[in-house]
Each structure stands twice: as C-alpha cells, then as structure tokens.
Motif scaffolding. Structure first.
Motif, PDB file in Angstrom:
ATOM      1  N   LEU A  61       5.182   9.011  -4.596  1.00 18.89           N
ATOM      2  CA  LEU A  61       5.534   8.177  -5.745  1.00 18.89           C
ATOM      3  C   LEU A  61       5.290   6.703  -5.463  1.00 18.89           C
ATOM      4  O   LEU A  61       4.945   5.931  -6.356  1.00 18.89           O
ATOM      5  N   GLU A  62       5.480   6.303  -4.217  1.00 18.28           N
ATOM      6  CA  GLU A  62       5.389   4.881  -3.865  1.00 18.28           C
ATOM      7  C   GLU A  62       3.977   4.335  -4.033  1.00 18.28           C
ATOM      8  O   GLU A  62       3.791   3.135  -4.229  1.00 18.28           O
ATOM      9  N   SER A  63       2.969   5.213  -3.963  1.00 18.10           N
ATOM     10  CA  SER A  63       1.578   4.755  -4.072  1.00 18.10           C
ATOM     11  C   SER A  63       1.033   4.847  -5.490  1.00 18.10           C
ATOM     12  O   SER A  63      -0.121   4.499  -5.727  1.00 18.10           O
ATOM     13  N   ASP A  64       1.841   5.317  -6.429  1.00 15.59           N
ATOM     14  CA  ASP A  64       1.421   5.465  -7.826  1.00 15.59           C
ATOM     15  C   ASP A  64       2.280   4.528  -8.672  1.00 15.59           C
ATOM     16  O   ASP A  64       3.445   4.811  -8.933  1.00 15.59           O
ATOM     17  N   PRO A  65       1.731   3.395  -9.115  1.00 14.61           N
ATOM     18  CA  PRO A  65       2.566   2.387  -9.807  1.00 14.61           C
ATOM     19  C   PRO A  65       3.318   2.933 -11.008  1.00 14.61           C
ATOM     20  O   PRO A  65       4.495   2.608 -11.202  1.00 14.61           O
ATOM     21  N   ALA A  66       2.680   3.778 -11.814  1.00 17.52           N
ATOM     22  CA  ALA A  66       3.343   4.283 -13.021  1.00 17.52           C
ATOM     23  C   ALA A  66       4.495   5.216 -12.666  1.00 17.52           C
ATOM     24  O   ALA A  66       5.611   5.083 -13.180  1.00 17.52           O
ATOM     25  N   ARG A  67       4.227   6.162 -11.780  1.00 17.87           N
ATOM     26  CA  ARG A  67       5.279   7.094 -11.382  1.00 17.87           C
ATOM     27  C   ARG A  67       6.371   6.386 -10.592  1.00 17.87           C
ATOM     28  O   ARG A  67       7.549   6.732 -10.677  1.00 17.87           O
TER      29      ARG A  67
END
Length: 454
Positions: A112-118
């Motif tokens: 999750l930390e690498s996906d801005p939206a999630r």
C-alpha cells in the motif's frame, strides 16, 4: 456525497436500537474521525441526509459502522448500516487478512505504501476497538516442535534481517516515523514476505518470523506516529500473527504492549489494560529489560483505569526487572529498555494519579538519562514537561522546556511531534505578551516554515 434513491431504513433502525439522537451519531462520527487525524464537522442535518438515502464520502460509512459497533457491542458491517457495497468491495473491510497466508498478507499490506491512491485510502481506515479487545483475549498458540538443523539452518540470512531491525529502530528514534516508513514497507514486501512464503520449519524459520514481527511492529509504530491509527492497528495485528506463528512468547508480548499503548492513547482504557495484562502474563516472556518494558505499560494502563495501588506495584516490579538486567552489555533494540524510558512511564502514572509535581520530577530524570540521539523521545519528553509546567503555572520555566523541544523537533519528521507543537502553540498563545512565550512562538514558526509544517 453520492445521492441514492432509497431511504436508509437500516440506519434509522440502528439509531433506535442504539438510543441515539441524530446529533449524538454525528458527534460520535466526528470523534472517530479525530482518531485517524480527520477533522469532521457533521451535525444532525448531515445525519438527516444520510437517513434520506445520501451516502457520505469514504471513509465516513466505515466510521458510521464502527460507531454502531462500539455502541451496540457487536459487529455492524456496512450493509447492516444501510450502505450497499456499490464500490467494488466494502472499503473498510478490504484490509482484513486473517484468512490469507501471512506472507501473502504482509506483501499486500506493505505494498500500500508504494501506491499513492491506495495509501491515501488505507490511511483513513477507522480504528477498531473490537479488534483491540480480540487481540487482548486471543490465546497464545502452542509453539511448533523443535526440529533438527545445523548452525547455518538456524542463522543463515538472519544476520542481515537483524541489522535491518537495528537500523529502522534507530531511524525511528532519531528522525521520527515519517522518514524511513516507505523504505521499511518496501523491505518487508520485497525481501521479507517472499522468504515467509517459502514456508519451512525449524529454528531459522522461527527466527525469521520473530524478526519479521519486529519489523512489522516498527512499521506499525511509524503509522501510529503519523496518526494513521487504523492502518497502524492492521500492522500491529499482523505483527501479532507473525509472533504467534514463531511461538516466541516475548515477541507476542511486545506486540500486545504496543496495542495497549495505542489503545490507551486513543482513550480505550479498559481494553488497553486488558492488552497490557495479557502482555505481562505471556508465559515465558523474558526477564530483565524486556520484562520492565512490559510492566511499565501495565502500570500506566492500571493508573489510567484508577488502579493506583496496582500501578505502583507494577512500577516497582519493572524497576526490579530493569535492575536485574543491568550490566548485561549492549543489547538488541527489542531486548533493551532504558531507565530514561521507565522514568517517562513513571511520569505517565503520576499524571494519571494527579501528582503533577512528582510527574515533573520523573520527567526531569527521564530527560537526564535519555541518549541525545533519541530526538523523538527527547522532543516528546520536553513537550510533556512543558505541558506539566504550564499546568502548574510556571510559564517562563515551561518556555525553557519548549525551547529544548524545538531543538529536537527541528530534525524530526514525526506526526506525534507535530501534534505536540500544535499543543504548545495553543497553550502559549494566551501568554504571548510574556517575552519568553513570545520568543518561543516566534521560534516555532521559524522551525516549522522550511518543512511546511503548520
């Protein structure tokens, strides 16, 4: 808000069952938003709109469901609150990996930390009090039996992981939780989780699970430092799964202690006490500094619940455990506990008992014993001392402590320190005509300006 054609009769029924007015529900939702650092200003008119079928934007439906869950003492899913799953999966339930293998779940959670939206969505997960209660009462599993294995089988590759534990622990203390959070999440997702998915048995597997639990625990604390309490709770409970899989009772106790501290900070005193009691009662949990670490949190939770005599007894036991482990040489981060940290916990106990002068003395002792490189601990200790001093009426003396806070705050990226700075401004603003207070407020603006902190 997303309009709907149907009146929300489920929500109306829940209001009746909870014996809440529309204004009471609105106030509770606002309070749950504050737990995850989300400023909401709903009133009874907003609830009236929800009853007529308007769906509020996320994460408000999850906050509404959590509000009724706490009020009614049973799980209230989104559908039961009248919010149909029309978004491709109930938002608040997307993170719930207890039926997923822990290695796979760790990858999903940390990615999750690498996906801005999630990441933005996950940061707004509500904190679930029932999850704290469930963790506190969950039984420790039986450890898996020992299996034969050579030295390489036991230690191969674990040295590097232990170095990572030391690095990220030191980074958190020195710089706060917002600096290395993405790096730690990537390391867990890309390096540790694949090793866990390989399976296996024996000492090396158990050692890897313990170190993975420690790293996940550190990531939970980083999210907690950013006031992303729902997401932090997900990481804490994942760390608990990893500890339980290892069979290491000390690792389990450490996570329960973290869950207790988080719950207590959010005002869930009874369940925080239960988690602290479960941590201290873990069979075979280490003696020495690690034991003092557990007992000090038990003392604070007992004091918060009005059990002052028990709190003093727990502090005494923590002192004895710390003294028993003195002189054992350098220890790993999760095996160490300093007298400065214990004095900070003592000050917390004394604050709950209402003895502010004694709490002030304990904090002074804590500051004298903390290493100067522990910028986060030093900053938060100075901030707390400043709050105590201003509560006692010593405005100018509090400014000395606030100046020391700012010395450490300048090098931190910490949500907890940002919140302390906000409290400082609020407390000192009424005294802005006092020269010392005016200078501190001016300096605070200068420290905050380069980083854009409010």
């Amino acid at each position: 808000m997303v309009p709907s054609r149907r009146r929300n009769e489920n929500l109306r029924a829940l209001l009746g069952e909870a014996r809440w007015t529309q204004a009471a529900l609105a106030r509770t939702v606002n309070a749950l938003g504050a737990e995850i650092d989300l400023e909401l200003h709903y009133d009874r008119t907003a609830v009236a709109h929800w009853l007529r079928g308007t769906r509020p934007a996320q994460p408000v439906p999850d906050l509404i469901a959590e509000a009724f869950t706490r009020r009614l003492g049973r799980a209230v899913p989104l559908a039961a609150a009248g919010f149909a799953d029309d978004l491709g999966g109930a938002w608040g339930d997307r993170l719930g990996g207890f039926r997923t293998p822990v290695g796979t779940w760790l990858t999903e959670l940390c990615s999750l930390e690498s996906d801005p939206a999630r990441r933005a969505d996950a940061r707004l997960l509500p904190y679930r009090e029932a999850e704290l209660a469930r963790s506190a009462r969950s039984p420790a599993p039986e450890p898996e039996p020992e299996t034969a294995g050579g030295a390489d089988g036991a230690e191969g590759g674990l040295g590097v992981v232990r170095l990572a534990v030391r690095f990220f622990s030191a980074s958190f203390d020195a710089h706060g939780g917002q600096g290395a959070r993405s790096s730690l999440a990537a390391y867990l997702a890309d390096d540790i989780a694949p090793l866990l998915r390989e399976g296996g048995h024996g000492a090396r597997r158990r050692g890897l699970l313990v170190e993975a639990s420690r790293l996940t625990f550190l990531l939970a604390r980083m999210h907690q430092d950013a006031a992303a309490h729902g997401l932090a709770q997900q990481h804490f409970t994942t760390a608990l799964r990893l500890a339980d899989a290892s069979g290491d009772t000390t690792a389990r106790a450490v996570v329960l202690r973290g869950l207790s501290a988080q719950g207590l900070a959010l005002g869930h005193r009874k369940n925080a006490l239960r988690a602290a009691e479960a941590a201290a009662a873990c069979p075979g949990a280490s003696d020495g500094p690690a034991r003092a670490f557990l007992l000090s949190q038990l003392a604070v939770a007992q004091a918060a619940c009005g059990r002052h005599r028990s709190a003093r007894a727990s502090l005494t036991r923590a002192e004895e455990a710390l003294a028993a482990g003195a002189g054992c040489g350098a220890a790993e981060p999760f095996d160490a506990y300093s007298s400065g940290s214990l004095e900070f916990q003592r000050s917390e106990v004394l604050r709950y008992t209402g003895d502010l002068p004694a709490a002030r003395s304990a904090l002074a002792n804590s500051l004298a014993r903390r290493p100067s490189a522990d910028h986060r601990g030093m900053a938060l200790s100075h901030a707390q001392l400043g709050e105590i001093l201003i509560g006692l009426g010593y405005v100018e003396e509090s400014c000395v402590s606030w100046n020391s806070f700012l010395d450490h705050y300048a090098v931190l990226r910490s949500g907890a320190a940002d919140q302390a700075a906000g409290r400082m401004r609020k407390l000192l603003t009424p005294f802005r005509k006092v020269p010392a207070a005016r200078l501190v407020l001016q300096r605070a603006r200068a420290v905050a300006a380069p980083s854009g902190r409010v």
